[in-house]
Design a protein around this motif. Structure first.
Motif, mmCIF file in Angstrom:
data_model
loop_
_atom_site.group_PDB
_atom_site.id
_atom_site.type_symbol
_atom_site.label_atom_id
_atom_site.label_comp_id
_atom_site.label_asym_id
_atom_site.label_seq_id
_atom_site.Cartn_x
_atom_site.Cartn_y
_atom_site.Cartn_z
ATOM 1 N N GLN A 271 0.838 -1.195 0.000
ATOM 2 C CA GLN A 271 0.000 0.000 0.000
ATOM 3 C C GLN A 271 0.876 1.250 0.000
ATOM 4 N N LEU A 272 0.436 2.254 -0.759
ATOM 5 C CA LEU A 272 1.165 3.507 -0.797
ATOM 6 C C LEU A 272 1.042 4.219 0.542
ATOM 7 N N SER A 273 2.158 4.719 1.024
ATOM 8 C CA SER A 273 2.145 5.423 2.304
ATOM 9 C C SER A 273 1.807 6.898 2.144
ATOM 10 N N ALA A 274 1.963 7.431 0.933
ATOM 11 C CA ALA A 274 1.685 8.854 0.708
ATOM 12 C C ALA A 274 1.199 9.066 -0.714
ATOM 13 N N TYR A 275 0.317 10.049 -0.895
ATOM 14 C CA TYR A 275 -0.230 10.334 -2.213
ATOM 15 C C TYR A 275 0.868 10.767 -3.180
ATOM 16 N N GLY A 276 1.913 11.434 -2.650
ATOM 17 C CA GLY A 276 2.993 11.913 -3.510
ATOM 18 C C GLY A 276 3.809 10.803 -4.129
ATOM 19 N N ASN A 277 3.625 9.555 -3.677
ATOM 20 C CA ASN A 277 4.393 8.434 -4.223
ATOM 21 C C ASN A 277 3.742 7.798 -5.439
ATOM 22 N N ILE A 278 2.632 8.358 -5.912
ATOM 23 C CA ILE A 278 1.936 7.782 -7.061
ATOM 24 C C ILE A 278 2.843 7.801 -8.284
ATOM 25 N N ALA A 279 2.964 6.650 -8.946
ATOM 26 C CA ALA A 279 3.821 6.543 -10.115
ATOM 27 C C ALA A 279 3.026 6.576 -11.411
ATOM 28 N N THR A 280 1.755 6.183 -11.379
ATOM 29 C CA THR A 280 0.930 6.116 -12.578
ATOM 30 C C THR A 280 0.229 7.454 -12.808
ATOM 31 N N ALA A 281 0.306 7.954 -14.037
ATOM 32 C CA ALA A 281 -0.329 9.225 -14.361
ATOM 33 C C ALA A 281 -1.849 9.079 -14.351
ATOM 34 N N TYR A 282 -2.539 10.010 -13.698
ATOM 35 C CA TYR A 282 -3.994 10.061 -13.648
ATOM 36 C C TYR A 282 -4.618 8.707 -13.284
ATOM 37 N N PRO A 283 -4.274 8.132 -12.141
ATOM 38 C CA PRO A 283 -4.878 6.845 -11.773
ATOM 39 C C PRO A 283 -6.393 6.987 -11.619
ATOM 40 N N ASP A 284 -7.119 6.123 -12.330
ATOM 41 C CA ASP A 284 -8.577 6.180 -12.327
ATOM 42 C C ASP A 284 -9.098 5.298 -11.192
ATOM 43 N N TYR A 285 -9.396 5.922 -10.062
ATOM 44 C CA TYR A 285 -9.823 5.122 -8.916
ATOM 45 C C TYR A 285 -10.862 5.885 -8.113
ATOM 46 N N ASP A 286 -11.644 5.137 -7.401
ATOM 47 C CA ASP A 286 -12.634 5.702 -6.486
ATOM 48 C C ASP A 286 -11.903 6.261 -5.265
ATOM 49 N N MET A 287 -12.330 7.392 -4.769
ATOM 50 C CA MET A 287 -11.651 8.026 -3.649
ATOM 51 C C MET A 287 -11.635 7.148 -2.404
ATOM 52 N N GLN A 288 -12.572 6.205 -2.321
ATOM 53 C CA GLN A 288 -12.612 5.318 -1.167
ATOM 54 C C GLN A 288 -11.653 4.138 -1.309
ATOM 55 N N GLU A 289 -11.122 3.950 -2.502
ATOM 56 C CA GLU A 289 -10.203 2.830 -2.734
ATOM 57 C C GLU A 289 -8.798 3.170 -2.224
ATOM 58 N N SER A 290 -8.084 2.150 -1.798
ATOM 59 C CA SER A 290 -6.672 2.310 -1.456
ATOM 60 C C SER A 290 -5.837 2.137 -2.713
ATOM 61 N N LEU A 291 -4.687 2.806 -2.737
ATOM 62 C CA LEU A 291 -3.747 2.670 -3.849
ATOM 63 C C LEU A 291 -2.577 1.804 -3.400
ATOM 64 N N PHE A 292 -2.066 1.002 -4.346
ATOM 65 C CA PHE A 292 -0.976 0.087 -4.043
ATOM 66 C C PHE A 292 0.168 0.302 -5.033
ATOM 67 N N GLU A 293 1.377 0.184 -4.497
ATOM 68 C CA GLU A 293 2.573 0.267 -5.340
ATOM 69 C C GLU A 293 2.984 -1.138 -5.745
ATOM 70 N N VAL A 294 3.164 -1.336 -7.043
ATOM 71 C CA VAL A 294 3.570 -2.631 -7.582
ATOM 72 C C VAL A 294 4.969 -2.475 -8.174
ATOM 73 N N LYS A 295 5.860 -3.305 -7.690
ATOM 74 C CA LYS A 295 7.243 -3.288 -8.174
ATOM 75 C C LYS A 295 7.470 -4.512 -9.055
ATOM 76 N N ILE A 296 7.975 -4.262 -10.257
ATOM 77 C CA ILE A 296 8.243 -5.338 -11.221
ATOM 78 C C ILE A 296 9.717 -5.284 -11.583
ATOM 79 N N THR A 297 10.396 -6.407 -11.450
ATOM 80 C CA THR A 297 11.812 -6.472 -11.816
ATOM 81 C C THR A 297 11.964 -7.235 -13.124
ATOM 82 N N PRO A 298 12.858 -6.804 -14.004
ATOM 83 C CA PRO A 298 13.046 -7.496 -15.287
ATOM 84 C C PRO A 298 13.616 -8.899 -15.093
ATOM 85 N N LYS A 299 13.141 -9.847 -15.899
ATOM 86 C CA LYS A 299 13.665 -11.218 -15.814
ATOM 87 C C LYS A 299 15.114 -11.256 -16.272
#
Length: 317
Positions: A271-299
């Motif tokens: 889960q994102l700890s702060a709104y400023g950590n958003i990486a995706t531009a214009y995330p389309d989400y309901d204000m009641q939803e939580s945002l999550f950070e997903v980290k993907i590493t290259p194979k």
């Protein structure tokens, strides 16, 4: 008031136009693990051996500090080591050759006094039997004999100690002083090595915070950079789409500016700890939803080594 509504309306239109048309496409960013290199002791920056953008390897010298206080303390510590070594050597080896010669001469003199006192006692003993001397005279001579005997025994013990060295307690104390001096010297030598600012691992130098001649304080960041081969991709995903992903899942990442795709694996979902950590531009989400950070590493990390940090990448969910 009418102007304010117009500006707000245009802003909403602008945001709407910039959203991805495909609602299943999520934007993210190319990231690299960051590293900050700090100074441990204060010193003036006298050499900078790299420039921004350089790739350096672990153990490379990045800069050199001038630390005159350490040079002075090093001289003091080296002098203390020399003195402590001499003290310990003297405690172990004992007296010098000249001191032993003096003690031997003292022993010979006391030995002659003892032999003379012994002869005197033998003569006076016979005279005392014949009542030629008083008991007082004999007792005085006998006391001198005992004194000569004690002095001779004392010099023998002194010679023995001089040959064997100091007492064990003295040797232990001298050894402790020597080890203490060596420890102080090692501490200064360690501090002296801190004048060299060393790369802790392979990295790219992004920013250099000080100029030549400026003072680097303890804990002050001198260099910022990115760790080599640490590229990963960061996305912001709303709670409603978590069912489409899971940790360990293989996923395809599109890199628009390179016009290519690479394979990656989802390694972290948190889960994102702060709104400023958003990486995706214009995330389309309901204000009641939580945002999550997903980290993907290259194979295959080699496929991502030339990617520019903070550039945009996409995935489809």
């Amino acid at each position: 008031m009418k102007r304010a509504f117009t500006i707000l309306f245009l802003t909403i239109i602008s945001i709407s136009c910039n959203k991805p048309k495909n609602g299943n496409v999520i934007q993210g960013k190319v990231e690299n693990e960051q590293i900050a290199i700090v100074s441990k002791i204060p010193g003036k920056l006298i050499k900078i051996l790299v420039k921004e953008g350089d790739l350096v390897h672990k153990g490379d010298t990045l800069a050199i500090l001038d630390i005159p206080e350490v040079d002075a303390k090093k001289s003091q510590a080296e002098g203390a080591v020399i003195s402590a070594k001499a003290q310990y050597s003297m405690a172990v080896k004992g007296a010098t050759e000249n001191q032993l010669k003096q003690l031997e001469a003292k022993k010979m003199g006391l030995k002659e006094q003892l032999e003379f006192a012994k002869k005197s006692i033998n003569r006076l003993s016979n005279m005392l039997k014949d009542s030629l001397i008083s008991q007082q005279t004999f007792d005085e001579t006998f006391a001198k004999y005992q004194g000569a005997q004690a002095q001779y025994n004392a010099v023998l013990a002194e010679i023995d100690d001089a040959k064997k060295g100091g007492r064990m307690e003295q040797q232990t104390m001298a050894l402790g002083q020597q080890e203490r001096a060596y420890g102080a010297l090692k501490e200064v030598e360690t501090a002296d090595q801190e004048r060299y600012i060393i790369a802790p691992q392979d990295m790219s130098v992004e920013t250099i915070t000080l100029n030549l001649g400026e003072l680097a304080l303890p804990g002050y960041t001198l260099f910022n950079g990115f760790i080599s081969n640490s590229t990963y991709f960061r996305f912001t995903i709303q709670e409603s789409k978590l069912s489409n992903i899971k940790k360990g899942q293989e996923i395809t990442i599109s890199i628009p500016y390179k016009n290519k795709t690479i394979k990656g694996v989802i390694t972290t979902i948190k889960q994102l700890s702060a709104y400023g950590n958003i990486a995706t531009a214009y995330p389309d989400y309901d204000m009641q939803e939580s945002l999550f950070e997903v980290k993907i590493t290259p194979k295959n990390i080699s496929e991502s080594k030339d990617l520019i940090t903070k550039t945009t990448v996409t995935i489809s969910l």
